[in-house]
Design an enzyme around this catalytic site. Structure first.
Site, PDB file in Angstrom:
ATOM      1  N   HIS A 110       1.122  -0.829  -0.242  1.00 39.86           N
ATOM      2  CA  HIS A 110      -0.125  -0.027  -0.097  1.00 39.86           C
ATOM      3  C   HIS A 110       0.703   1.201  -0.317  1.00 39.86           C
ATOM      4  CE1 HIS A 110       0.855   0.452   4.732  1.00 39.86           C
ATOM      5  NE2 HIS A 110       0.129   1.477   4.590  1.00 39.86           N
TER       6      HIS A 110
HETATM    7  C1  UD1 Z   1      -2.032   5.247   4.851  1.00 37.50           C
HETATM    8  C2  UD1 Z   1      -1.175   6.222   6.377  1.00 37.50           C
HETATM    9  C3  UD1 Z   1      -0.324   5.447   6.143  1.00 37.50           C
HETATM   10  C4  UD1 Z   1      -1.425   4.384   6.577  1.00 37.50           C
HETATM   11  C5  UD1 Z   1      -1.630   3.663   5.948  1.00 37.50           C
HETATM   12  C6  UD1 Z   1      -2.370   2.196   6.482  1.00 37.50           C
HETATM   13  C7  UD1 Z   1      -1.005   8.567   5.407  1.00 37.50           C
HETATM   14  C8  UD1 Z   1       0.129  10.086   5.110  1.00 37.50           C
HETATM   15  N1  UD1 Z   1      -0.521   7.480   4.790  1.00 37.50           N
HETATM   16  O1  UD1 Z   1      -1.884   5.222   3.811  1.00 37.50           O
HETATM   17  O2  UD1 Z   1       1.067   5.819   6.177  1.00 37.50           O
HETATM   18  O3  UD1 Z   1       0.312   2.905   6.807  1.00 37.50           O
HETATM   19  O4  UD1 Z   1      -2.235   4.270   6.213  1.00 37.50           O
HETATM   20  O5  UD1 Z   1      -3.703   1.595   5.792  1.00 37.50           O
HETATM   21  O6  UD1 Z   1      -1.651   8.884   5.973  1.00 37.50           O
HETATM   22  N2  UD1 Z   1      -9.308   4.643   0.482  1.00 37.50           N
HETATM   23  C9  UD1 Z   1     -10.479   3.423   1.013  1.00 37.50           C
HETATM   24  N3  UD1 Z   1     -11.137   2.947   2.229  1.00 37.50           N
HETATM   25  C10 UD1 Z   1     -11.187   3.484   3.099  1.00 37.50           C
HETATM   26  C11 UD1 Z   1      -9.252   4.742   3.582  1.00 37.50           C
HETATM   27  C12 UD1 Z   1      -8.988   4.795   2.471  1.00 37.50           C
HETATM   28  O7  UD1 Z   1     -10.714   3.391  -0.206  1.00 37.50           O
HETATM   29  O8  UD1 Z   1     -11.275   3.136   3.839  1.00 37.50           O
HETATM   30  C13 UD1 Z   1      -8.680   4.981  -0.454  1.00 37.50           C
HETATM   31  C14 UD1 Z   1      -8.891   5.824  -0.986  1.00 37.50           C
HETATM   32  O9  UD1 Z   1      -9.294   5.530  -2.269  1.00 37.50           O
HETATM   33  C15 UD1 Z   1      -7.299   6.726  -0.005  1.00 37.50           C
HETATM   34  C16 UD1 Z   1      -6.339   5.481  -0.525  1.00 37.50           C
HETATM   35  O10 UD1 Z   1      -7.468   4.767  -0.235  1.00 37.50           O
HETATM   36  O11 UD1 Z   1      -7.387   7.999  -1.138  1.00 37.50           O
HETATM   37  C17 UD1 Z   1      -5.448   5.708   0.201  1.00 37.50           C
HETATM   38  O12 UD1 Z   1      -5.997   6.154   1.749  1.00 37.50           O
HETATM   39  P1  UD1 Z   1      -4.922   7.460   2.741  1.00 37.50           P
HETATM   40  O13 UD1 Z   1      -5.733   7.428   3.838  1.00 37.50           O
HETATM   41  O14 UD1 Z   1      -4.929   8.344   1.752  1.00 37.50           O
HETATM   42  O15 UD1 Z   1      -3.840   6.490   2.649  1.00 37.50           O
HETATM   43  P2  UD1 Z   1      -3.402   5.551   2.977  1.00 37.50           P
HETATM   44  O16 UD1 Z   1      -2.573   4.652   1.946  1.00 37.50           O
HETATM   45  O17 UD1 Z   1      -4.629   3.946   3.427  1.00 37.50           O
END
Ligand code: UD1
Length: 355
Positions: free
Chosen positions: A205
Site C-alpha cells: 500500500h
Molecule cells: C495511510 C497512511 C500510512 C499508513 C496506512 C495504513 C498517510 C499519509 N498514510 O495510508 O502511513 O501506513 O494508512 O493503511 O496518512 N481508501 C478507501 N477506504 C478507506 C481508506 C482509504 O477506499 O477506508 C482509499 C482512498 O482511495 C484513498 C486511498 O485509499 O485515497 C489511500 O488512503 P489514504 O488515507 O490516503 O492513505 P493510505 O494509503 O491508507
C-alpha cells in the site's frame, strides 16, 4: 488527567486498543477522536469491534483527498474539538496525515502533545510518512519511543530531554490477541486455498509501490510468477491504483482478497510460509510471530527485524523470487519491541510529565 487521542487510519486503531484498555483501568478521562481518514468498515469499524475499543467520542468524517486537502480538512475540524475538550494531553500515533494534523492543531492551541511511536526514521525524504513523523516529533512535547534505535534518532536530533523509551504498544496487542487465539482456525483465505498447504501473505500500500504504474506492474508480475500461492490482502489504495492503471490483481499465483480483521490476519500470518509486504506493522508482527518476511522497500523503520535474516529488504521486483527462496532463518530473535506492557509505560509517562 484528560487525554485526547487522535486516530484515523487502520494501524492507529491497533495501537489505540492497548492504550484505551489501560485508560479504562484508571480514573483518567480518555477522549477518542477519529478523523475519518479510513472509513471503509473493514479498514475501521471492525477494528473497534474486534479489539473492544470504545466508540470514538468525536468523528470528523474527513475521508480521502490529496495530502493537503486531507490534512487541511482535519486541521479545520480539530480546532473546535480541542477547544471544547481542552485536554491535558493530545496523544497522536505513528506517521499518518491524522497524526500530523493532531500535532499541528494541538501546538497551535498551546496544548501539550505526546507522540506515540516517536523517533522512527526511514531517512527516505520522498515518503509522506517520513514527513509526518519528523514534523510530529519536533512539534511534540513528549516523544514516546518504541525502540532504542528510535531513542538514538531522537537524541541525534536534539530531542533527548523530551524522549521516553516505552516499548511498542503493537507488541501489547499482538500478545493479547495471539494468546487468546492460539490454535484458532485460519479464516478468510480466498476460496479454494487450503490453509494447511503452503501459502504466502502479501500486502502492498505504500505510495512508492502503488503509485508508479511500471513499478506496481513489475511487483504484481513477480508475485504472479511465484510457485507458492500468494494471498494478497488488497488495501483500498492498491485496488484503486490497479483499476486506474488497468492492472489485474487476480492472476498467476496471486489470490486477492479484501483486508482481513486483525485476529484473522494474525492467524493467517502464523500459518503462512512467509510474508511479502511494504507495511511497517506487518514486518514487525511477522517478526514477533516468527514468520520470515520479505519487504518490498529500500529501507525499513524497524531495522531490528533484519537481524538474523527474519526480514530481508528486497526492493527490486525481479529479485523477489530469489529473496523468497532464501533458507529459513534459524537465529534466535531478540526482544527489541518491549515486554508487552508498553501502554502502561505510556500512561506513566503522561502522568509523570502532566503539567
Ligand atoms: C495511510 C497512511 C500510512 C499508513 C496506512 C495504513 C498517510 C499519509 N498514510 O495510508 O502511513 O501506513 O494508512 O493503511 O496518512 N481508501 C478507501 N477506504 C478507506 C481508506 C482509504 O477506499 O477506508 C482509499 C482512498 O482511495 C484513498 C486511498 O485509499 O485515497 C489511500 O488512503 P489514504 O488515507 O490516503 O492513505 P493510505 O494509503 O491508507
Amino acid at each position: 488527567m484528560k487525554v485526547l487521542s487522535v486516530v484515523g487510519a487502520r494501524p492507529q486503531f491497533v495501537k489505540l486498543a492497548p492504550i484505551a484498555e489501560a485508560f479504562a483501568a484508571t480514573e483518567h478521562t480518555h477522549v477518542i477522536v477519529h478523523t475519518g481518514q479510513h472509513y471503509d468498515a473493514e479498514m475501521s469499524d471492525i477494528f473497534f469491534a474486534d479489539l473492544a475499543i470504545p466508540a470514538p467520542d468525536v468523528h470528523l468524517g474527513v475521508g480521502s483527498g490529496s495530502h493537503g486537502v486531507q490534512t487541511g480538512a482535519m486541521l479545520a475540524a480539530l480546532d473546535g474539538v480541542l477547544d471544547e475538550h481542552s485536554p491535558d494531553w493530545v496523544l497522536v500515533y505513528g506517521d499518518t496525515n491524522s497524526t500530523l494534523a493532531g500535532a499541528v492543531s494541538a501546538v497551535k492551541m498551546h496544548l501539550p502533545v505526546a507522540h506515540l511511536e516517536a523517533g522512527l526514521r526511514s531517512f527516505n525524504r520522498a515518503m509522506p510518512e517520513e514527513h509526518n513523523r519528523v514534523l510530529t516529533d519536533h512539534a511534540a512535547d513528549l516523544a514516546l519511543a518504541p525502540t532504542r534505535t528510535a531513542v538514538e534518532h531522537l537524541t541525534r536530533e536534539g530531542l533527548a530531554d523530551r524522549t521516553v523509551l516505552v516499548g511498542d504498544v503493537m507488541t501489547d496487542v499482538l500478545r493479547r490477541v495471539s494468546a487468546a487465539g492460539t490454535g484458532a482456525p485460519v479464516t478468510g483465505l480466498p476460496g479454494g486455498l487450503d490453509p494447511d498447504a503452503p501459502y504466502l501473505i502479501a500486502t502492498l500500500h505504500r505510495a512508492e509501490n502503488t503509485d508508479d504504474p511500471a513499478r506496481l506492474a513489475a511487483i504484481l508480475d513477480a508475485l504472479a510468477g511465484l510457485d507458492t500461492p500468494v494471498v494478497l490482502l488488497a488495501h483500498p489504495r492498491l485496488r484503486a491504483r490497479a483499476r486506474e492503471y488497468d492492472l489485474e490483481l487476480a492472476r498467476g499465483a496471486i489470490h486477492p482478497t479484501n483486508p482481513l480483521p486483525y485476529p484473522a490476519t494474525l492467524a493467517a500470518m502464523t500459518r503462512a510460509t512467509g510474508v511479502v509486504t511494504d507495511s511497517g506493522g506487518l514486518q514487525k508482527e511477522s517478526f514477533l510471530l516468527g514468520v520470515p518476511t520479505t519487504t518490498v522497500r529500500t529501507e525499513t523503520e524497524w531495522p531490528e527485524t533484519l537481524e538474523g535474516g527474519w526480514n530481508v529488504l528486497c526492493p527490486e521486483p525481479a529479485d523477489l523470487a530469489r529473496c523468497l527462496s532464501r533458507p529459513g532463518p534459524t537465529a534466535e530473535r531478540a526482544e527489541p519491541y518491549g515486554d508487552g506492557h508498553a501502554a502502561a509505560k505510556v500512561l506513566a509517562a503522561l502522568e509523570g510529565a502532566a503539567r
